[in-house]
Design a protein around this motif. Structure first.
Motif, PDB file in Angstrom:
ATOM      1  N   MET A  56      43.520  48.982  32.645  1.00  0.00           N
ATOM      2  CA  MET A  56      44.716  49.589  33.206  1.00  0.00           C
ATOM      3  C   MET A  56      45.098  48.957  34.538  1.00  0.00           C
ATOM      4  N   ALA A  57      44.185  48.245  35.153  1.00  0.00           N
ATOM      5  CA  ALA A  57      44.444  47.646  36.454  1.00  0.00           C
ATOM      6  C   ALA A  57      44.641  46.136  36.294  1.00  0.00           C
ATOM      7  N   GLU A  58      45.704  45.621  36.829  1.00  0.00           N
ATOM      8  CA  GLU A  58      46.023  44.206  36.689  1.00  0.00           C
ATOM      9  C   GLU A  58      44.932  43.316  37.272  1.00  0.00           C
ATOM     10  N   LEU A  59      44.391  43.692  38.435  1.00  0.00           N
ATOM     11  CA  LEU A  59      43.344  42.887  39.063  1.00  0.00           C
ATOM     12  C   LEU A  59      42.085  42.833  38.190  1.00  0.00           C
ATOM     13  N   VAL A  60      41.749  43.946  37.568  1.00  0.00           N
ATOM     14  CA  VAL A  60      40.585  43.970  36.674  1.00  0.00           C
ATOM     15  C   VAL A  60      40.847  43.082  35.462  1.00  0.00           C
ATOM     16  N   GLU A  61      42.037  43.146  34.925  1.00  0.00           N
ATOM     17  CA  GLU A  61      42.391  42.304  33.776  1.00  0.00           C
ATOM     18  C   GLU A  61      42.335  40.827  34.155  1.00  0.00           C
ATOM     19  N   GLU A  62      42.814  40.481  35.346  1.00  0.00           N
ATOM     20  CA  GLU A  62      42.759  39.090  35.803  1.00  0.00           C
ATOM     21  C   GLU A  62      41.307  38.633  35.952  1.00  0.00           C
TER      22      GLU A  62
END
Length: 86
Positions: A56-62
């Motif tokens: 759900m978090a863009e930074l985690v996905e990156e």
């Protein structure tokens, strides 16, 4: 919940494998180390794949994407080293 479904795939070294690595020397130690690290990295890739559907978090996905790229490359490098040590 997804982490429970993949926990068996994390592919961490067992205590027996770590003990064997601690006493191994030379090429045997190198081969065992690479084998265990390849398996460990494959487990990380499985976790990244599972998590990408739940992030759900863009930074985690990156970060997950970076892990996928770098550990995928490292697996290929280690497989090459392992082949040369055969």
């Amino acid at each position: 919940w997804w982490w429970r479904a993949i926990s068996w795939r994390t592919r961490m070294a067992t205590e027996a494998e770590i003990a064997r690595l601690a006493t191994a020397t030379g090429r045997e130690a190198d081969r065992l180390f690479l084998t265990l690290m390849i398996r460990h990295h494959q487990g990380a890739l499985a976790m990244v794949d599972e998590h990408s559907d739940n992030s759900m978090a863009e930074l985690v996905e990156e970060t997950a994407n970076e892990i996928s790229v770098t550990q995928g490359k490292q697996i290929m490098q280690m497989q090459g080293m392992l082949a040369r040590l055969a």
